[in-house]
Design an enzyme around this catalytic site. Structure first.
Site, short mmCIF file in Angstrom:
data_model
loop_
_atom_site.label_atom_id
_atom_site.label_comp_id
_atom_site.label_asym_id
_atom_site.label_seq_id
_atom_site.Cartn_x
_atom_site.Cartn_y
_atom_site.Cartn_z
CG HIS A 78 -1.87 -1.14 1.29
ND1 HIS A 78 -1.48 -2.42 1.64
CD2 HIS A 78 -3.20 -1.20 1.03
CE1 HIS A 78 -2.54 -3.21 1.60
NE2 HIS A 78 -3.59 -2.51 1.23
CG HIS A 132 -5.79 1.97 -0.79
ND1 HIS A 132 -5.84 2.44 0.49
CD2 HIS A 132 -5.97 0.63 -0.70
CE1 HIS A 132 -6.04 1.42 1.32
NE2 HIS A 132 -6.12 0.33 0.62
CD GLU A 172 -19.92 -3.28 25.73
OE1 GLU A 172 -20.01 -2.65 24.65
OE2 GLU A 172 -20.81 -3.27 26.59
CG HIS A 224 -28.46 -9.80 29.03
ND1 HIS A 224 -29.13 -9.27 27.94
CD2 HIS A 224 -28.08 -8.73 29.79
CE1 HIS A 224 -29.18 -7.95 28.05
NE2 HIS A 224 -28.54 -7.60 29.16
C1 LIG Z 1 -11.62 -3.31 9.93
C2 LIG Z 1 -11.08 -3.23 8.55
N1 LIG Z 1 -11.93 -3.20 7.52
C3 LIG Z 1 -11.45 -3.16 6.25
C4 LIG Z 1 -10.12 -3.18 6.00
C5 LIG Z 1 -9.58 -3.21 4.58
N2 LIG Z 1 -8.98 -1.91 4.24
C6 LIG Z 1 -7.68 -1.69 4.33
S1 LIG Z 1 -7.25 -0.12 3.94
C7 LIG Z 1 -8.84 0.29 3.63
C8 LIG Z 1 -9.17 1.69 3.21
C9 LIG Z 1 -9.00 2.59 4.33
O1 LIG Z 1 -9.04 3.93 3.95
P1 LIG Z 1 -8.08 4.98 4.64
O2 LIG Z 1 -7.95 4.67 6.07
O3 LIG Z 1 -8.56 6.32 4.26
O4 LIG Z 1 -6.69 4.66 3.99
P2 LIG Z 1 -6.07 5.30 2.66
O5 LIG Z 1 -6.80 4.68 1.51
O6 LIG Z 1 -6.26 6.76 2.74
O7 LIG Z 1 -4.67 4.85 2.72
C10 LIG Z 1 -9.67 -0.80 3.82
C11 LIG Z 1 -11.12 -0.77 3.62
C12 LIG Z 1 -9.26 -3.24 7.13
N3 LIG Z 1 -7.96 -3.29 7.00
N4 LIG Z 1 -9.78 -3.24 8.37
#
Ligand SMILES: Cc1ncc(C[n+]2csc(CCOP(=O)(O)OP(=O)(O)O)c2C)c(N)n1
Ligand SMILES: [Mg+2]
Length: 673
Positions: free
Chosen positions: A29, A260, A407, A469
């Site tokens: 990334h 990304h 939580e 619960h």
């Molecule tokens: C809980 C969770 N859901 C989905 C993902 C998959 N995922 C990784 S990066 C991303 C996009 C996140 O966007 P952002 O935080 O704005 O990162 P940017 O694209 O700007 O680097 C997703 C959906 C993940 N890593 N964790």
């Protein structure tokens, strides 16, 4: 034309190392390291207190990459600052098996990686836990010894997750002034523009929650640096919204959705070299840039030496206490205190399971002030506050955190506290709500963090609150998690024994699962031997001949198994009861012990007020199970146990059916394994 900032080459070094590693790995990334290169440079070069030669130095600032997909940002920084475990060969092996530079950062403090991140939102909650631990320690030991900041790199995703809002809310309320977020405000996520899924003003959410919010151009090193300075000075937690362009510097992809993580090629890297005037080969950092990066750590190195001197000058007793808690060692006298409590509780009327845990907690209060107890708005029914003060903005020395009904945050904060060290985090809620913090529990298990997850209300035994619960499948789901000890004590003696094991267990989390209802004494004596430490043991051996029947049970159902044994013995069937408070510990014992306890070949019936899943492995070829096959119901507990067929009589009948194959035919469903 403006002169480039003198630190600009340092930021570019992050860019090129990251892109070269990603091109080599054929995936990764790039959006984060390219978009946050100036932010990271401003932080590391002008502010961060760390000492690469001693990565786990206690009073270092903590840095969490909450947007963990941008892992190359952290690896580049650690490499450039000279962390030994982050040599160039590591960076070159990004994403290869065994590399310190794994796909997402994996907890490795000696390499400079403070927590594992990847599931978005966890990291900022971890960072908040670190800031709590720091504030608590500072209140206790003074700012000469404890005075560091926790920084978190954050993406849009972390702030879209629910846990992000939980964190904003509680961190603002608690006034955690040493918590500083650096938001990669690039208006883009994996799907494209953030406008696809969000329309509120994110910064406003921080403002209304009592944060200081600063908004800057994230590619302007001076602006970011000044904002960090302002953040350090402010008593509130700070969020620095850094407006950035994703994948900045990469002509083909910057500002685009593909910025990304779209696949990068040699040509992209070549183009970036031309555009940014970087005439160096892949992975080649020019000596003057390398030197400049190393020079950024001088300030931390000096601070490190001063801190060591202050520590050495402490009176011995104080230094010993400080060092004991830093090393996570138990205090002298902890075991004898627990053993005294064991006999005391054994001599008293039976109490509710969770009250036993509360009593144990009380007994540890003076001995272990390093325990930090969090609870998700269930103080009265769980009783773990009694002798503790609340941790508040005004009183950060309080050891009880009112987490509110949050939580998920609570679990992830505990992970941050454990990773920070110097405190022993305990999280308290009902077992049914563990699902709300399961993602954090999974991360605790994955990282091997010593968090104590305490749960009450473990079964239909809670009665009238009804099936919402009443956990039925949760024990099985927690037992499915690698590296998680799941303990379900049967009575007061086992409760103390399980806590004894939990306190000593440092290589991972423990789930301590307690009944709400009173747990009758099942142990005849309260000797100092810890029988629960082997996970399972013969509580009552068969009498009147070689064992024919083995009854296995945990928690509140151990008493029921003993009652069934009574009946079977009276009918002339030599029957043993095995209490199994912790499967994982039992599984670690040798085969001889397994044979002695289980005596495979005897008729075996397990009883637990939960689903059967997982019990198969102990039941052997002629085993049966008495437990839940559906969700529970609302009604008095004793009626529910009868309604769902979890009684001593049902256990006896299950044994009889197994002993008599003809009977078994007619009830295959009920007892099949
Ligand atoms: C809980 C969770 N859901 C989905 C993902 C998959 N995922 C990784 S990066 C991303 C996009 C996140 O966007 P952002 O935080 O704005 O990162 P940017 O694209 O700007 O680097 C997703 C959906 C993940 N890593 N964790
Ligand atoms: Mg983004």
């Amino acid at each position: 034309m403006d002169q480039p900032h003198p630190l600009q080459p340092l930021a570019h070094a992050i860019r090129f190392l990251s892109v070269d590693a990603i091109v080599r790995a054929t995936e990764g990334h790039q959006g984060v390291p390219l978009g946050m290169a100036e932010i990271a440079t401003a932080l590391y070069a002008n502010h961060l207190k760390h000492h690469p030669a001693d990565p786990t130095w206690w009073d270092r600032d903590r840095v969490v990459l909450s947007n963990g997909h941008g892992s190359m940002l952290v690896y580049s920084l650690l490499h450039l600052c000279g962390y030994e475990r982050m040599g160039l060969e590591q960076v070159r092996s990004f994403r290869e098996f065994g590399s310190h530079c794994a796909g997402h950062p994996e907890y490795d403090p000696a390499a400079g990686i403070e927590v594992t991140t990847g599931p978005l939102g966890q990291g900022i909650a971890n960072a908040m836990g670190m800031a709590v631990a720091e504030a608590y320690q500072r209140a206790r030991f003074g700012s000469d010894l404890v005075n560091h900041y926790t920084y978190a790199f954050v993406g849009d995703g972390c702030l879209q997750e629910g846990i992000g809002q939980e964190m904003i809310s509680l961190a603002g309320h608690l006034g955690l002034g040493h918590l500083i977020l650096l938001w990669d405000d690039n208006l883009i996520t994996d799907d494209g523009s953030t406008a696809l899924s969000i329309s509120e003003n994110v910064a406003e959410r921080f403002r209304v929650a009592q944060w200081q919010v600063l908004e800057v151009d994230g590619h302007d090193i001076n602006a970011v640096s000044a904002a960090i300075e302002a953040a350090k000075q402010d008593p509130r937690p700070s969020m620095i919204a850094c407006r950035t362009t994703i994948a900045r510097g990469l002509a083909r992809l910057q500002g685009q959705r593909g910025g990304h993580s779209a696949r990068l090629y040699d040509e992209d890297a070549q183009q970036m070299r031309q555009d940014l005037n970087w005439p160096h080969a892949p992975f080649d950092i020019p000596p003057e840039v390398q030197k400049a990066w190393r020079a950024t750590t001088q300030h931390g190195t000096q601070e490190h030496a001063r801190w060591q001197a202050r520590l050495a000058a402490l009176p011995t007793a104080q230094r010993n206490t400080f060092e004991r808690v830093l090393q996570g060692q138990l205090p002298e006298g902890w075991l004898s205190a627990l053993q005294a409590l064991k006999s005391e509780l054994h001599g008293q009327q039976p109490q509710g399971g969770i009250n036993l845990s509360a009593a144990i907690n009380d007994a540890l209060t003076d001995l272990m002030p390093e325990r930090l107890v969090g609870c998700a708005d269930l103080e009265a029914p769980t009783g773990h506050k009694r002798r503790l003060q609340a941790f508040t903005a005004q009183n950060p020395g309080g050891a009880y955190l009112h987490c509110g009904v949050r939580e998920h945050l609570m679990g992830a904060m505990c992970n941050g506290m454990a990773a920070h060290g110097g405190v022993v985090p305990v999280s308290v809620t009902y077992l049914a709500f563990s699902d709300y913090m399961r993602p954090a529990m999974r991360m605790a298990a994955l990282m091997g963090l010593p968090v104590k997850f305490v749960f009450s209300h473990d079964s239909i035994g809670i009665g009238k609150n009804g099936p919402t619960h009443q956990p039925v499948e949760i024990l099985a789901s927690l037992r499915a998690m690698p590296n998680m000890l799941v303990m379900r004590p049967a009575d007061a003696v086992e409760a103390v024994e399980c806590w004894e094991v939990a306190l000593q267990h440092r290589s991972g989390p423990v789930s301590l699962v307690f009944a709400r209802q009173a747990l009758p004494h099942v142990r005849a004596t309260a000797d100092t031997n810890n029988h629960s430490a082997r996970g399972a043991y013969v509580l009552a051996e068969a009498q009147g001949g070689p064992r024919e029947v083995t009854l296995l049970a945990t928690g509140s159902e151990v008493a029921l198994a003993l009652a069934a044994r009574e009946q079977l013995q009276q009918q002339g069937t030599p029957t043993a009861v095995v209490s199994m408070p912790c499967w994982e510990l039992f599984d670690q014992q040798d085969a001889a012990y397994h044979r002695q306890v289980l005596q495979t070949g005897t008729v075996t019936v397990a009883v637990e007020a939960a689903v059967q899943q997982g019990w198969e492995r102990y039941l052997g070829p002629c085993g049966g199970f008495v437990g839940m096959r559906s969700f529970g119901a609302s009604g008095p507990a004793d009626m529910l146990f009868k309604h769902f067929g979890i009684t001593a009589e049902a256990v006896v009948q299950a044994v009889q059916r197994l002993q008599n194959p003809k009977l078994m035919q007619s009830s295959v469903q009920e007892t099949s394994t």
